[in-house]
Design an enzyme around this catalytic site. Structure first.
Site, mmCIF file in Angstrom:
data_model
loop_
_atom_site.group_PDB
_atom_site.id
_atom_site.type_symbol
_atom_site.label_atom_id
_atom_site.label_comp_id
_atom_site.label_asym_id
_atom_site.label_seq_id
_atom_site.Cartn_x
_atom_site.Cartn_y
_atom_site.Cartn_z
ATOM 1 N N GLY A 1 0.402 -5.350 0.544
ATOM 2 C CA GLY A 1 -0.807 -5.162 -0.362
ATOM 3 C C GLY A 1 -0.148 -5.953 -1.885
ATOM 4 N N ALA B 1 1.059 -1.185 0.072
ATOM 5 C CA ALA B 1 0.021 -0.013 -0.082
ATOM 6 C C ALA B 1 1.007 1.090 -0.034
ATOM 7 C CB ALA B 1 -0.805 -0.051 1.361
ATOM 8 N N GLU C 1 3.131 -5.763 7.551
ATOM 9 C CA GLU C 1 2.131 -4.996 8.373
ATOM 10 C C GLU C 1 2.403 -4.722 9.751
ATOM 11 O OE1 GLU C 1 1.537 -6.904 5.915
ATOM 12 O OE2 GLU C 1 0.069 -5.880 4.395
ATOM 13 N N GLU D 1 -0.615 -9.338 -1.195
ATOM 14 C CA GLU D 1 -2.175 -9.624 -1.196
ATOM 15 C C GLU D 1 -2.764 -9.733 -2.530
ATOM 16 O OE1 GLU D 1 -2.757 -6.692 1.837
ATOM 17 O OE2 GLU D 1 -3.710 -7.998 3.112
#
Ligand code: NAD
Length: 705
Positions: free
Chosen positions: A103, A62, A126, A106
């Protein structure tokens, strides 16, 4: 589609995306990716698609800048992107090289297939920002690699070699080279197989079932471990809860659980503190008046002057970095003692199994002991670590000026002396700066880079470069007594001593601030560093009129020879071979006698007051340091305290802590402290910067509201 290049070859669409430097999944990239996927789905010429980073890496996750505010969940957010993938009637292959982190991983797990270059690194970091993976990572990863491995990956938060996952459904094909060709070939095979058997469903991680017979035991074990190892951090337990949800609930419900846990973590002070540190580390590299591309001078050899505690510790840093390192002393005996200390260090490393003997030998071979300045004349960098005495430093710097080659960087490790005066002993003040290491110099992360009034930009740039080379966290400080860290710690110690006068014991004070999270309270810390060091600094400051109030108890303690651990006695007693601090009846009596002599009443100080007085002493001096421009920004001060003084990481540093309380509240609490007639006069007058920001509703790290 600005960030995604679309092409079709042999019936396969290639979506090459790019958002330098690391393809973070910011809003603009999400929009373009969805448009490109829609195009491939609609394109009759494409039977499958390959998602690949166009710049040698997949995606580092992210965009952390979107974490504050609502940017991250601005639609289309990452979950929207994933449902587009879930609904794709055409196979999607993620082609991964470089990194797929957070991310990024993911996203890859939401694709049907993953073709991965063996050199790639995968991970869900994270937890390092106080968060759990928030885009299905907690639900998909255990489905692909199993509960235990998924817990390990998410709790460690490290980027891991892709090869570790070669035999799991996380990787459909591991290749050594030519990633795009391999991914296209793989996509082609999938298309052929689907033509042969149209009934086959596209595999999706979300549809997999977790079979784990030892689930309860694994979860219990993980919970026990993180409860002790990460006491102050809520994210690890949340990760375990989320994995439990993955194992027990249908995918959609697990996703709801993940989101339910993610939001409060994002808003938590711990995550805010960890994100603050992430940005602080990057910001510290940007220095006013130093253009980003300022060339650094070459650094191929180093000379250290003085082979005492600091000199030898500093030398080890450069030996470890593989640089030839001179060690210069005044006398043979001192030189031999210094060399023996370095040798002992490496022998210890070998004995503890941390280094193999040949490596230790090759490092020792880089050490060049000498008594002659002529030997070091060609070194690129000299670091002076002789006695803390201006006369001695003057002699050394005049010598260096006379013999060092032009362009050599001349650094002093002084803790308290004026770097500009030291620079003025040379005819080349532009080449002089402070490199303030912390003890033990081969262990402590912090390096204060002290910029003199005349230090040249490329000398500063070189210092930042060398900090990277020896893996230190560099923070630039201006010249003042104590620079950033020690100038603040002096105020903190002044309060600690004052509280002893008022009725608290050293043990109570240490326990209170250690309860707040400091690695070590002021008295244990002083015993470790040597009480004689602060004693000498105080004597100088009394003489210069810089310290009005005498620290009678601390001075007497030192005059009794109680210098700390090194003399077996300080604020505490120490037993041979035992570094534990034991309360000392001698110190108790010394304190009682002093209090009786002063004739003042004593009282019991509440723990909360002790913490406020110590921490706000740091905050107030930090605000002055900011105002004077000694530190460029509040986050630099926070880094100094996190990496050099054992300030609790999860609180993000003293300035961040003050911001998290709210400066209005901080100033109010300081006002309450000011009402204590026994406290140091004027101590709690808020620094102008603090008072102003509090009145404006601003913050130290963010400036005005
Ligand atoms: P130390 O007494 O352990 O070592 C000083 C060494 O310098 C001795 O070995 C001495 O023989 C040598 N020396 C003295 N004059 C010399 C000269 N003219 N030429 C060459 N060598 C000479 O002291 P230390 O604790 O290592 O401190 C050194 C410097 O580092 C001081 O400026 C001190 O303020 C600073 N410093 C110390 C600490 C700490 O915690 N000890 C932390 C940061 C900075």
């Amino acid at each position: 589609m600005g960030h995604v290049e679309y092409s079709v070859k042999d019936g396969i669409a290639v979506l090459a995306f790019q958002l330098p430097p690391v393809n973070s999944l910011s809003h603009a990239l999400r929009v373009d990716l969805i448009a490109a996927i829609d195009r491939a789905i609609a394109d009759p010429a494409a039977a499958a698609m390959v998602l690949i980073g166009a710049n040698g890496t997949f995606c580092a996750g992210a965009d952390i800048k979107e974490f504050s505010g609502t940017g991250m969940w601005r639609e289309p957010h990452i979950l929207n992107l994933m449902s587009v993938l879930d609904d794709s009637p055409k196979p999607v292959v993620a082609a991964i090289e470089g990194v797929a982190l957070g991310g990024g991983l993911e996203l890859a797990m939401a694709c049907h297939y993953r073709v991965v270059l063996a050199s790639a690194k995968l991970g869900l970091p994270e937890v390092k920002l106080g968060l759990i993976p928030g885009a299905g990572g907690t639900q998909r990863l255990p489905r692909l690699i199993g509960v235990e491995a998924a817990l390990n990956v998410m709790l460690a938060g490290e980027p891991l070699p892709a090869t570790l996952f070669a035999k799991t459904p996380l990787i459909d094909r591991l290749v050594e080279k030519n990633l795009l060709d391999a991914a296209m070939a793989f996509a082609g095979e999938v298309v052929d197989a689907r033509r042969a058997d149209a009934a086959t469903l596209l595999p999706r991680a979300r549809d997999r079932k977790i079979e784990e017979p030892n689930l309860e035991a694994l979860l219990q074990f993980a919970r026990n471990t993180v409860r002790t190892a990460f006491k102050e951090y809520p994210a690890p337990l949340a990760i375990i809860d989320a994995v439990q949800a993955a194992a027990k609930l249908p995918f959609e419900q697990g996703m709801v659980e993940e989101r339910r846990m993610f939001e409060p973590l994002m808003a938590s002070p711990v995550s805010k503190a960890l994100r603050h540190i992430f940005f602080a580390e990057r910001a510290a590299q940007r220095v006013e008046g130093l253009p980003p591309k300022t060339p650094a001078r070459q650094l191929e050899s180093v000379a250290i002057i003085g082979a005492g505690t600091m000199g030898t510790g500093i030398a080890i840093n450069f030996l470890n970095a593989g640089l030839p390192t001179w060690l210069l002393e005044v006398g043979q005996e001192a030189l031999e003692r210094g060399v023996a200390r370095v040798r002992e260090f490496y022998a210890g490393q070998v004995k503890k199994g941390r280094m193999d003997p040949t490596k230790a030998e090759s490092r020792m071979a880089l050490l060049k002991p000498t008594l002659a300045y002529t030997d070091i004349a060609n070194a690129d960098l000299v670091i002076e670590a002789v006695f803390e005495d201006m006369g001695v430093k003057e002699k050394v710097f005049r010598q260096l000026d006379a013999i060092m080659k032009p362009g050599a960087i001349l650094a002093t490790n002084t803790s308290t002396l004026d770097v500009d005066r030291i620079a003025a002993f040379t005819g080349r003040p532009q080449d002089v700066l402070g490199l303030h290491f912390f003890s033990p110099a081969n262990v402590m992360k912090l390096l204060e880079v002290v910029r003199g009034a005349k230090t040249a930009p490329e000398v500063l740039a070189s210092a930042l470069g060398l900090a990277k080379l020896i893996r230190k966290t560099a923070v630039v400080s201006g010249v003042c007594d104590g620079f950033i860290g020690n100038r603040m710690i002096n105020q903190y110690f002044a309060q600690a001593l004052q509280m002893v006068d008022e009725g608290a014991s050293p043990q109570q004070i240490d326990a209170a601030i250690e309860g707040f999270g400091f690695a070590m309270g002021p008295f244990r810390m002083s015993d470790l560093a040597g009480n004689d060091i602060s004693y000498h600094i105080r004597q100088r400051q009394y003489a210069e009129g810089k310290l009005k109030q005498r620290a009678a108890i601390a001075d007497k303690l030192c005059e009794l020879g109680r210098h700390g651990q090194k003399t077996g006695a300080g604020w505490y007693d120490y037993r041979p071979g035992d570094r534990n601090a034991h309360p000392s009846p001698v110190v108790d009596k010394l304190i009682a006698d002093e209090r009786a002599e002063a004739g003042a009443t004593v009282r019991k100080l509440p723990q909360e007051e002790i913490v406020d007085r110590l921490v706000f002493a740091l905050v107030n001096e930090g605000a002055r340091i900011l105002e004077e421009g000694i530190a460029q920004r509040a986050s630099d001060i926070d880094l100094v305290y996190l990496t050099g003084y054992g300030f609790p990481i999860w609180r993000g540093g003293p300035m961040q802590y003050a911001d998290s309380l709210g400066l209005y509240a901080v100033v109010r609490r300081m006002g309450r402290l000011a009402a204590n007639p026994r406290d140091i006069p004027g101590f709690w007058v808020p620094a102008p910067r603090l008072a102003r920001l509090a009145a404006e509703g601003g913050s130290l790290n963010g400036g005005a509201a």
